[in-house]
Write an enzyme that holds these catalytic residues in place. Structure first.
Site: not given
Length: 276
Positions: A156, A213, A245
């Site tokens: 991330c 995502d 995600h």
């Protein structure tokens, strides 16, 4: 409560306490990797403007080890990131996860993503890249790290940094970026994004992204793929069509076991392919 059940409860509770408040409750899928046969724990690393907190895991015995810098998510260095370090140590790496936010604030004490974002927004990319340099140097000096076998991986927020660090440090042999942001407007503290360095990248980076995502548009992933074609890095991007995600984050509901395991397998193959 039976002894075995009580012991499992205590271990699980202790593991969960190592997460930032903002990521509670912890999913039952969270993986707990033991430290038997490892040297693992908190360390302090000399940095340009003081001292850097970090978590390190490495084999307890052996000569020199390849180095992997584990770059944390927006939630900082918590129990999942520490666990990832221990997984790498069991593969024969010295794994170091520096706390790259600590100068700006302790995100582990914050209870929501809305509280965390303002802290992270104050973290300069230049500071992050310098801290990663310090961690890599310390791995060689103090943790039997092999300077010729330096790798990085990140998730991330850390996935974006993986791309930038690969451009910053040509001594990195290979990297794996998990669902890191690729595009955006340049800002004083964050002047470039991965898309801006893609065409000149020399370090091979494997990008792992989720097709579902909602925070990283697939067209930005395709833009990055297109830019990478003109680089000499031979970087690649893999998209898992049904993954959201944070599909590797086994402590969160976003975890997708099959895709996470495939990504972990690809990471190991990528590092091996590039000699680390």
């Amino acid at each position: 409560m039976p002894d075995l059940t009580r012991r499992r409860f205590v271990i699980t509770a202790a593991f969960a306490s190592g997460f930032a408040l903002a990521v509670q409750p912890i999913a039952s899928s969270a993986i707990m990797t033991g430290a038997e046969g490892l040297i693992a724990g908190a360390v302090k690393i000399p940095a340009k403007d003081g001292e850097l907190s970090a978590y390190r895991a490495m084999p307890a015995t052996g000569g020199t080890f390849p180095i992997v810098l584990v770059i944390h998510e927006i939630f900082g260095v918590h129990a999942h990131i520490e666990d990832v370090c221990r997984r790498f140590a069991r593969l024969g790496y010295v794994a170091i996860a520096p706390d790259l936010f600590k100068r700006q604030g302790d995100v582990s004490k914050l209870s929501s993503i809305d509280e965390i974002r303002p802290v992270v927004a104050k973290v300069p990319d230049a500071q992050v890249l310098s801290d990663l340099d310090a961690a890599a140097a310390w791995a060689v000096k103090a943790s039997k790290g092999n300077a010729a076998k330096l790798t990085t991986t990140g998730f991330c927020w850390g996935g974006r940094i993986v791309w930038l660090y690969a451009a910053h440090n040509p001594n990195v042999k290979a990297s794996v970026a998990w669902y890191g942001r690729l595009v955006g407007d340049g800002m004083p503290l964050m002047p470039k994004n991965p898309i801006d360095i893609a065409s000149t990248l020399k370090v091979p980076v494997l990008g792992l992204y989720g097709g579902k995502d909602t925070g990283i548009a697939l067209d930005s992933v395709e833009q990055m793929r297109d830019r990478l074609k003109s680089s000499s890095s031979k970087s690649e991007i893999v998209v898992y069509p049904n993954a959201p995600h944070a599909f590797f984050a086994d402590y969160r509901p976003s975890y997708r076991e099959a895709d996470a395991k495939d990504g972990w397998r690809r990471l190991q193959a990528w590092f091996k392919q590039h000699g680390v």
